[in-house]
Design an enzyme around this catalytic site. Structure first.
Site, PDB file in Angstrom:
ATOM      1  N   GLU A  13       5.072  -6.158   9.423  1.00 47.63           N
ATOM      2  CA  GLU A  13       3.859  -5.848   8.655  1.00 47.63           C
ATOM      3  C   GLU A  13       4.049  -6.462   7.281  1.00 47.63           C
ATOM      4  O   GLU A  13       4.760  -5.913   6.433  1.00 47.63           O
ATOM      5  CB  GLU A  13       3.674  -4.317   8.561  1.00 47.63           C
ATOM      6  CG  GLU A  13       3.349  -3.643   9.885  1.00 47.63           C
ATOM      7  CD  GLU A  13       1.902  -3.848  10.321  1.00 47.63           C
ATOM      8  OE1 GLU A  13       1.071  -4.226   9.484  1.00 47.63           O
ATOM      9  OE2 GLU A  13       1.607  -3.631  11.502  1.00 47.63           O
TER      10      GLU A  13
ATOM     11  N   CYS B 145      -0.802  -3.614   0.014  1.00 49.02           N
ATOM     12  CA  CYS B 145      -0.739  -4.849   0.804  1.00 49.02           C
ATOM     13  C   CYS B 145      -2.115  -5.374   1.157  1.00 49.02           C
ATOM     14  O   CYS B 145      -2.302  -6.577   1.272  1.00 49.02           O
ATOM     15  CB  CYS B 145       0.072  -4.624   2.069  1.00 49.02           C
ATOM     16  SG  CYS B 145      -0.557  -3.284   3.084  1.00 49.02           S
TER      17      CYS B 145
END
Ligand code: NAD
Length: 447
Positions: free
Chosen positions: A206, A240
């Site tokens: 990720e 993010c």
């Protein structure tokens, strides 16, 4: 015996596999988080100056929903799935079994240091695995509470925490884990993939990148500005999936910028430097890196800094070009470059020249624009007329593509990530199909 070997033995004993064990562990994880809520919130404030409201919403509440959802559906997910029988396979039955991988490693970053260590753990437990968690060294208070909480709740043979920095992380990566779940930067993601290749360990990465927001000329501008301001400046841009930069249609730039400054002040007043609900920058290194970006383009709004508290106010930069440092890497801070465009094809070309983003946010009221952007730009996932919200539903897989990541999780997708789909074909012994054997006539042979 080290923790990895102890977990290996524990996993082999079969104790993590029964549904009852998984549900009990998830239930216990939730009650343990609940009983440590105050300490977790204090740690997040200590590490990042996160307000209680923001910390609860983005780090704790989201986990409760994920645990509840997983417990509710787990029985269905663990039940082997029957598949159709192909004409060529008459007499057989096919099933897919979701097998746990075994001993898993979860490496977490610092930006949502609690949530991003716990969310993968929910998947690991649901899948019937054991887990070793390596939280971030940049948020020591949160990592300490994670270690204390997990040690109180679970035996280390089942779930353990290993605190430390790069050296500990690299040592763990030398170990032949059965699965690695990594959340962090693109550069470290490459290291993880390289290490995983040594043992051919399956893994999820990720990662991050520059996620664009596009504000088209037909967008509901005031709402677009409000939702972009929220998604960008929550956690001081250290998210993010935060919109990294905005492409706004040139005809609506002025109005959008006015709404954007109004939205920022509605969130953090005109003095974010001292605002109690505004998150600070995680480290001096990141503060210095971000401060450099303030020299790029024209400072349209904000740009005040306080090095002693590591605070940078919400900042809008205009007149920014792709050759400036702020556009060359993921910003990961409260600085928002706003670029303009005239034609959709221009931004499609500009964005697809970059690595595939983790997220993309499009603000438009027309189906044509929506369909064109979704079709022509590859990205992990995103929202139409919102930011960040797509990651908070268990019904959508969350993950990147290309440089923004490999694999996905949340809800059923976490369970799928932490299990191997084992295909089993059960053959009949009532008859045999001759066709597959050489030199035999076609037809059935009753046994
Ligand atoms: P990072 O890659 O520096 O660190 C992540 C973890 O890896 C930490 O636990 C760290 O100790 C470890 N690590 C660091 N260097 C290492 C090395 N050389 N070898 C082995 N392990 C190492 O990332 P970060 O700064 O903590 O987090 C920010 C990045 O993470 C941003 O790029 C952001 O976009 C990304 N991120 C992605 C998601 C997502 O879900 N896709 C979520 C949060 C953050």
């Amino acid at each position: 015996m080290n923790t990895f070997n102890k977990q290996k033995d524990y996993y082999q004993s079969g104790q993590t596999k029964p549904l009852k064990h998984r549900i009990e562990a998830l239930t216990y994880l939730k009650s343990t988080i609940k009983s440590h809520e105050k300490d977790i919130l204090a740690a997040l404030y200590n590490d990042l100056h996160k307000s209680e409201f923001e910390a609860y919403m983005t780090e704790i509440g989201i986990l409760y929903s994920e645990i509840d959802y997983t417990i509710k559906h787990l029985q269905k997910w663990v039940t082997p799935k029957k598949v159709k029988t192909a004409l060529t396979h008459i007499g057989t039955k096919g099933h897919i079994h979701h097998d746990p991988y075994g001993v898993t490693l979860i490496i977490a970053p610092w930006n949502y240091p609690f949530q991003l260590a716990m969310a993968p753990l929910i998947g690991a437990i649901a899948g019937g695995n054991t887990a070793i968690i390596k939280p971030s060294e940049l948020t020591p208070s949160t990592s300490a509470i994670i270690e204390k909480m997990i040690a109180q709740a679970f035996i280390p043979e089942f779930i353990a925490v290993k605190q430390g920095g790069i050296d500990v992380s690299q040592q763990l990566l030398e170990t032949p884990f059965d699965y690695i779940f990594f959340t962090g930067s693109v550069n470290v993601g490459k290291i993880v993939m390289e290490k995983a290749s040594k043992h051919l360990t399956p893994h999820t990465l990720e990662l991050g990148g520059k996620s664009p927001a596009i504000v088209h000329d037909d967008a509901s501008l005031k709402l677009a500005a409000k939702r972009i301001a929220w998604g960008k400046f929550i956690n001081a841009g250290q998210t993010c999936v935060a919109p990294d930069y905005v492409y706004v249609h040139k005809d609506v730039e002025d109005a959008f910028l006015t709404y954007l400054t109004e939205a920022i002040e509605a969130l953090y007043s005109d003095d974010a430097l001292t605002h109690p609900d505004y998150t600070h920058i995680v480290s001096d290194k990141h503060f210095d890196r971000l401060s450099e970006f303030l020299n790029d383009g024209t400072r349209f709004y904000g740009g005040e800094t306080d090095k002693t508290t590591r605070t940078i106010t919400p900042t809008i930069l205009t007149n920014v070009t792709w050759d400036m440092p702020v556009m060359k890497e993921e910003i990961f801070g409260p600085i928002l470059p706003v670029l303009t465009y005239d034609q959709l094809d221009f931004i499609i070309h500009a964005i697809t020249k970059q690595p595939k983003p983790l997220a993309l946010y499009l603000f438009t009221e027309t189906d044509y624009t929506r369909e064109k952007i979704i079709r022509d730009i590859p990205f992990g996932g995103g929202c139409i007329n919102d930011t960040i919200y797509h990651l908070a539903t268990p019904y959508l897989p969350f993950g990147g593509v290309g440089q923004s990541g490999t694999g996905q999780y949340h809800g059923k997708y976490s369970f799928d990530t932490f299990t191997h789909q084992k295909s089993i074909l059960k053959q009949s012994t009532m008859f045999d199909i001759k066709l597959r054997y050489p030199n035999q006539k076609s037809g059935l042979k009753w046994v």
